[in-house]
Design a protein around this motif. Structure first.
Motif, mmCIF file in Angstrom:
data_model
loop_
_atom_site.group_PDB
_atom_site.id
_atom_site.type_symbol
_atom_site.label_atom_id
_atom_site.label_comp_id
_atom_site.label_asym_id
_atom_site.label_seq_id
_atom_site.Cartn_x
_atom_site.Cartn_y
_atom_site.Cartn_z
ATOM 1 N N TYR A 69 -16.969 83.047 4.762
ATOM 2 C CA TYR A 69 -16.371 81.765 5.147
ATOM 3 C C TYR A 69 -17.380 80.844 5.846
ATOM 4 C CZ TYR A 69 -11.564 83.445 4.364
ATOM 5 O OH TYR A 69 -10.394 83.907 3.811
ATOM 6 N N THR A 70 -17.413 79.615 5.378
ATOM 7 C CA THR A 70 -18.058 78.546 6.129
ATOM 8 C C THR A 70 -16.976 77.534 6.474
ATOM 9 O OG1 THR A 70 -20.242 78.798 5.112
ATOM 10 C CG2 THR A 70 -19.725 76.650 6.049
ATOM 11 N N PHE A 71 -16.825 77.246 7.748
ATOM 12 C CA PHE A 71 -15.809 76.286 8.169
ATOM 13 C C PHE A 71 -16.276 75.562 9.428
ATOM 14 C CE2 PHE A 71 -14.715 80.343 10.168
ATOM 15 C CZ PHE A 71 -14.377 80.012 11.471
ATOM 16 N N ARG A 72 -15.624 74.443 9.683
ATOM 17 C CA ARG A 72 -15.901 73.702 10.910
ATOM 18 C C ARG A 72 -14.590 73.514 11.658
ATOM 19 N NH1 ARG A 72 -16.826 67.329 9.141
ATOM 20 N NH2 ARG A 72 -15.262 67.252 7.480
ATOM 21 N N TYR A 73 -14.712 73.415 12.960
ATOM 22 C CA TYR A 73 -13.501 73.218 13.749
ATOM 23 C C TYR A 73 -13.800 72.433 15.013
ATOM 24 C CZ TYR A 73 -14.725 77.113 16.986
ATOM 25 O OH TYR A 73 -15.321 77.937 17.927
ATOM 26 N N VAL A 74 -12.743 71.776 15.487
ATOM 27 C CA VAL A 74 -12.796 71.056 16.761
ATOM 28 C C VAL A 74 -11.742 71.682 17.662
ATOM 29 C CG1 VAL A 74 -12.356 68.865 17.932
ATOM 30 C CG2 VAL A 74 -13.647 68.899 15.780
ATOM 31 N N LEU A 75 -12.142 72.040 18.858
ATOM 32 C CA LEU A 75 -11.239 72.639 19.846
ATOM 33 C C LEU A 75 -11.065 71.683 21.013
ATOM 34 C CD1 LEU A 75 -9.709 75.231 20.915
ATOM 35 C CD2 LEU A 75 -11.856 75.795 22.065
ATOM 36 N N GLN A 76 -9.817 71.385 21.351
ATOM 37 C CA GLN A 76 -9.525 70.574 22.526
ATOM 38 C C GLN A 76 -9.253 71.530 23.701
ATOM 39 O OE1 GLN A 76 -9.617 68.565 25.055
ATOM 40 N NE2 GLN A 76 -9.091 66.835 23.705
ATOM 41 N N PRO A 77 -10.197 71.648 24.663
ATOM 42 C CA PRO A 77 -10.065 72.652 25.703
ATOM 43 C C PRO A 77 -9.137 72.288 26.863
ATOM 44 C CG PRO A 77 -12.119 71.489 26.000
ATOM 45 C CD PRO A 77 -11.491 70.935 24.742
ATOM 46 N N ASP A 78 -8.618 71.053 26.862
ATOM 47 C CA ASP A 78 -7.815 70.652 28.025
ATOM 48 C C ASP A 78 -6.302 70.833 27.835
ATOM 49 O OD1 ASP A 78 -6.997 68.587 26.375
ATOM 50 O OD2 ASP A 78 -7.936 66.981 27.528
ATOM 51 N N GLY A 79 -5.920 71.443 26.700
ATOM 52 C CA GLY A 79 -4.498 71.713 26.487
ATOM 53 C C GLY A 79 -3.726 70.570 25.870
#
Length: 202
Positions: free
Chosen positions: A188-198
């Motif tokens: 798998y090659t994928f990209r992601y964005v994580l919002q750490p503030d909930g």
């Protein structure tokens, strides 16, 4: 008259400066960047195609979006990969939804996104060609991500993430150059964005 002007001007200037200071955001929004994951190897079981018998069972690869790392099953993982199957950590209330949209343009979790977790008979990220994130072409025996499909995940920590799978083959070859005989699959090659503030914004 001149004296009055001299008195008012500094006061007005002070008020203007004070107003500018009050409008400054003490907590300016931090621009989130996409994280790229390349060639996460998650081979499927080895199956006898004539009988359907499993000849060799391979383990799931457990991935933490919060840590951006492959972890052990007993750690706080979010997603588990094996073949074309992607599980969510239902024991930690990880939820997922598959939506249609352009990855860069999804700036917040859509209000109509239907989140769910895995059960004994269903997956939050559906399996099967055309059902979830991929299409299978029986003429070329290739698996390719469906354009415009984005996976939304609420992690074990309660934070939201958006994910776009870019390739199922090692080295992320162009779609029209995939040869299933020479390009190892389940990488798998994928990209992601994580919002750490909930929050639900990206």
């Amino acid at each position: 008259m001149k004296t009055i002007q001299k008195i008012i001007f500094p006061v007005a200037l002070l008020g203007l400066l004070s107003a500018c200071q009050n409008t400054d955001d003490p907590n300016p929004r931090v621009e989130l960047e996409a994280t790229m994951v390349e060639d996460l190897a998650a081979p499927n079981d080895v199956i006898d195609r004539s009988t359907g018998e499993i000849l060799e069972e391979n383990p799931f690869q457990y991935f933490s979006l919060e840590q951006n790392a492959v972890v052990n099953e007993n750690q706080d993982w979010d997603l588990a990969f094996k073949g074309t199957t992607i599980r969510v950590n239902s024991d930690r209330n990880v939820n997922a939804a598959v939506v249609t949209g352009i990855f860069e343009e999804i700036s917040t979790v859509p209000t109509d996104a239907i989140f769910s977790t895995d059960t004994a008979s269903t997956f939050a990220i559906p399996t099967g060609s055309g059902n979830g994130w991929y299409n299978y072409n029986p003429a070329t025996f290739t698996v390719t991500p469906i354009p415009g499909r984005v996976i939304l995940v609420q992690t074990a920590a309660g934070n939201y993430s958006k994910i776009e799978i870019l390739s199922y083959y090692k080295g992320n070859p162009p779609t029209d150059q995939i040869d299933p005989m020479t390009n190892p699959s389940a990488h798998y090659t994928f990209r992601y964005v994580l919002q750490p503030d909930g929050s639900a914004s990206f």
